[in-house]
Write an enzyme that holds these catalytic residues in place. Structure first.
Site, PDB file in Angstrom:
ATOM      1  N   ARG A 161       0.826  -1.212   0.000  1.00 12.25           N
ATOM      2  CA  ARG A 161       0.000   0.000   0.000  1.00 12.25           C
ATOM      3  C   ARG A 161       0.864   1.268   0.000  1.00 12.25           C
ATOM      4  O   ARG A 161       0.453   2.290  -0.552  1.00 12.25           O
ATOM      5  CB  ARG A 161      -0.926   0.004   1.208  1.00 12.25           C
ATOM      6  CG  ARG A 161      -2.087  -0.938   0.994  1.00 12.25           C
ATOM      7  CD  ARG A 161      -3.129  -0.769   2.060  1.00 12.25           C
ATOM      8  NE  ARG A 161      -4.333  -1.491   1.694  1.00 12.25           N
ATOM      9  CZ  ARG A 161      -5.245  -1.881   2.567  1.00 12.25           C
ATOM     10  NH1 ARG A 161      -5.094  -1.625   3.844  1.00 12.25           N
ATOM     11  NH2 ARG A 161      -6.321  -2.522   2.156  1.00 12.25           N
TER      12      ARG A 161
ATOM     13  N   LYS B 127     -21.507 -15.671   3.521  1.00  8.76           N
ATOM     14  CA  LYS B 127     -22.940 -15.492   3.738  1.00  8.76           C
ATOM     15  C   LYS B 127     -23.662 -14.819   2.581  1.00  8.76           C
ATOM     16  O   LYS B 127     -23.155 -13.878   1.983  1.00  8.76           O
ATOM     17  CB  LYS B 127     -23.151 -14.638   4.989  1.00  8.76           C
ATOM     18  CG  LYS B 127     -22.832 -15.399   6.253  1.00  8.76           C
ATOM     19  CD  LYS B 127     -23.435 -14.720   7.456  1.00  8.76           C
ATOM     20  CE  LYS B 127     -22.430 -13.819   8.100  1.00  8.76           C
ATOM     21  NZ  LYS B 127     -22.875 -12.767   8.916  1.00  8.76           N
TER      22      LYS B 127
ATOM     23  N   GLY C  52     -11.228  -8.011  -0.930  1.00  8.52           N
ATOM     24  CA  GLY C  52     -11.271  -8.907   0.226  1.00  8.52           C
ATOM     25  C   GLY C  52     -10.623 -10.265   0.023  1.00  8.52           C
ATOM     26  O   GLY C  52      -9.501 -10.374  -0.462  1.00  8.52           O
TER      27      GLY C  52
ATOM     28  N   GLY D 165     -14.428  -3.383   1.719  1.00 14.17           N
ATOM     29  CA  GLY D 165     -15.771  -2.796   1.873  1.00 14.17           C
ATOM     30  C   GLY D 165     -16.092  -1.792   0.778  1.00 14.17           C
ATOM     31  O   GLY D 165     -17.223  -1.735   0.274  1.00 14.17           O
TER      32      GLY D 165
HETATM   33  P1  AMP Z   1     -16.472 -13.443   2.189  1.00 10.57           P
HETATM   34  O1  AMP Z   1     -15.808 -12.514   3.184  1.00 10.57           O
HETATM   35  O2  AMP Z   1     -17.943 -13.331   2.165  1.00 10.57           O
HETATM   36  O3  AMP Z   1     -15.832 -13.375   0.836  1.00 10.57           O
HETATM   37  O4  AMP Z   1     -16.230 -14.889   2.747  1.00 10.57           O
HETATM   38  C1  AMP Z   1     -14.990 -15.500   2.835  1.00 10.57           C
HETATM   39  C2  AMP Z   1     -15.102 -16.634   3.778  1.00 10.57           C
HETATM   40  O5  AMP Z   1     -15.997 -17.595   3.276  1.00 10.57           O
HETATM   41  C3  AMP Z   1     -13.788 -17.336   3.990  1.00 10.57           C
HETATM   42  O6  AMP Z   1     -13.398 -17.157   5.330  1.00 10.57           O
HETATM   43  C4  AMP Z   1     -14.133 -18.803   3.719  1.00 10.57           C
HETATM   44  O7  AMP Z   1     -13.584 -19.678   4.654  1.00 10.57           O
HETATM   45  C5  AMP Z   1     -15.630 -18.820   3.815  1.00 10.57           C
HETATM   46  N1  AMP Z   1     -16.205 -19.955   3.075  1.00 10.57           N
HETATM   47  C6  AMP Z   1     -16.042 -20.272   1.784  1.00 10.57           C
HETATM   48  N2  AMP Z   1     -16.663 -21.424   1.488  1.00 10.57           N
HETATM   49  C7  AMP Z   1     -17.229 -21.879   2.637  1.00 10.57           C
HETATM   50  C8  AMP Z   1     -17.979 -23.030   2.987  1.00 10.57           C
HETATM   51  N3  AMP Z   1     -18.299 -23.954   2.078  1.00 10.57           N
HETATM   52  N4  AMP Z   1     -18.393 -23.148   4.260  1.00 10.57           N
HETATM   53  C9  AMP Z   1     -18.060 -22.226   5.178  1.00 10.57           C
HETATM   54  N5  AMP Z   1     -17.351 -21.117   4.915  1.00 10.57           N
HETATM   55  C10 AMP Z   1     -16.938 -20.941   3.651  1.00 10.57           C
END
Ligand code: AMP
Length: 390
Positions: free
Chosen positions: A34, A199, A349, A372
């Site tokens: 950065r 999620k 991210g 974000g």
């Molecule tokens: P995000 O910040 O929404 O991009 O989510 C990233 C997170 O999703 C990472 O920490 C992954 O470990 C989690 N993730 C990806 N696939 C799965 C899964 N099948 N079950 C649980 N967590 C997951």
């Protein structure tokens, strides 16, 4: 968008909001990318004979003990090494000491001001965009350049506060970021979106904004299971976002030809890297199993959809990337994208972190650094840090 080249900065006192929010451990910088990212804008100001005053936040300041841990002085030292030039440092974020330092500056001098969030200790003045603080910082310079993309979705005193008071523009880093992300507003087709991560709740805005523009949305990661559940498929102990099942049902109903879900899954019984997994067709997941990655048939299916893509946007890993066993398919799909030269934007991210670990970050068309900020851009939201410059 007004960029640094649209401003007359020659011989001026230029305030630059940088993103020096780098990982630091025991006062040592772990990753300086950065800081390197700020050099183009700083060098352009040096070429224009400016006095350069830099501002940045680092970490969060909630209590006294956060101050030492988030001291910006190590950044001044690293900048000195990178620029091969003295970088002055003000331990204070305001007051006589800072003003005296600025008064003594000559052309091409560089001064870094202490962590803007030191102002958060009493009354969160930086993070709540205290009017008086923004006006004060603005009074220290002639023009303002915002080059901190990571905070552009926030109205803080050190971005919106300053730009509401003096002539402002974005720097080269933000310009590059926006140029790349703008490709998504008028995408070339086929435009394929890959969504993974944890999620559904975190991605609703992105899905709603992109589902009309994209030709296909390939869904993996933890969020895929809420979609499968919405189709009455048994998902066992896999991640479920109960509140958003009906959102997924509606989406599948309205865009059945666009939403592509996994057809097989890597399952195990516990959330650990230590047990072996089995690949199963999605209709065979048992009650005591959880899916931690997509399966190899799904990987081939996703590759098929990507084959002729003219633009790809990818947000969120396809599996639990932190476990070595469940990062294979994310890495393979990244490799496929790079090998086939597919114009791809990695949307902030975790997917950028995944690509960095796998060595693909610098090989894709654009890896958006904003976290974000990128997500809010992808949701089509207005970003206060940009609006105040327009
Ligand atoms: P995000 O910040 O929404 O991009 O989510 C990233 C997170 O999703 C990472 O920490 C992954 O470990 C989690 N993730 C990806 N696939 C799965 C899964 N099948 N079950 C649980 N967590 C997951």
């Amino acid at each position: 968008m007004k960029t640094i080249k649209d401003l007359n900065i020659k011989d001026k006192k230029v305030l630059i909001r940088c993103d020096f929010n780098v990982p630091i451990k025991d006062h040592k910088i772990i990753d300086d990318s950065r800081i390197k990212g700020a050099l183009q804008t700083i060098n352009y100001c040096l070429e224009n004979n400016c006095k350069i005053i830099l501002l940045s936040h680092l970490g969060r300041i909630k209590e006294e003990s956060d101050l030492i841990k988030n001291d910006l002085e190590p950044i001044a030292k690293r900048l000195e090494e990178l620029l091969e030039k003295k970088v002055y440092f003000s331990k204070k974020t305001r007051g006589v000491e800072l003003e005296t330092l600025i008064e003594s500056m000559k052309a091409k001098d560089i001064l870094l001001i202490q962590n803007t969030r030191y102002e958060d200790l009493e009354g969160k003045k930086e993070s709540k965009n205290d009017k008086e603080l923004g006006a004060y910082w603005a009074s220290l310079g002639d023009v303002f350049i915002n080059d901190a993309f990571g905070t552009i979705h926030r109205a803080h005193a050190s971005n919106v506060g300053i730009s509401s008071n003096i002539d402002s523009a974005v720097g080269f880093l933000i310009e590059k970021e926006l140029n790349a992300l703008n490709a998504l507003n008028c995408p070339e087709h086929p435009f394929i979106v890959i969504l993974g991560g944890a999620k559904v709740a975190d991605k609703i805005g992105v899905i709603e904004n992109l589902v009309t523009k994209a030709d296909k949305i390939l869904i993996g990661g933890g969020m895929a299971f809420t979609f499968l559940k919405a189709k009455n498929i048994e998902i066992g102990k896999s991640l479920l976002d109960e509140e958003n099942i009906s959102f997924c049902q509606n989406l599948i109903k309205n865009y059945s030809n666009k939403i592509i879900l996994p057809i097989d899954i890597a399952v195990t019984n516990n959330f650990t890297n230590d047990e072996n997994y089995r690949e199963k067709n999605i209709e065979d997941i048992e009650l005591d199993e959880m899916g931690l990655d997509i399966g190899s048939k799904t990987l081939s299916l996703f590759k098929d959809y990507l084959k002729n893509a003219k633009l790809v946007l990818w947000n969120g890993p396809l599996g639990v990337y932190e476990f070595t066993k469940y990062r294979k398919n994310t890495d393979e799909l990244l490799k496929y994208i790079v090998d086939n030269n597919l114009k791809t934007i990695l949307g902030g991210g975790d997917i950028v972190a995944s690509a960095t670990t796998a060595g693909f970050k610098d090989k894709v068309y654009h890896a958006s650094t904003g976290g974000g900020a990128t997500l809010e851009y992808l949701e089509g939201k207005k970003l206060p840090g940009l609006e105040s410059i327009k």
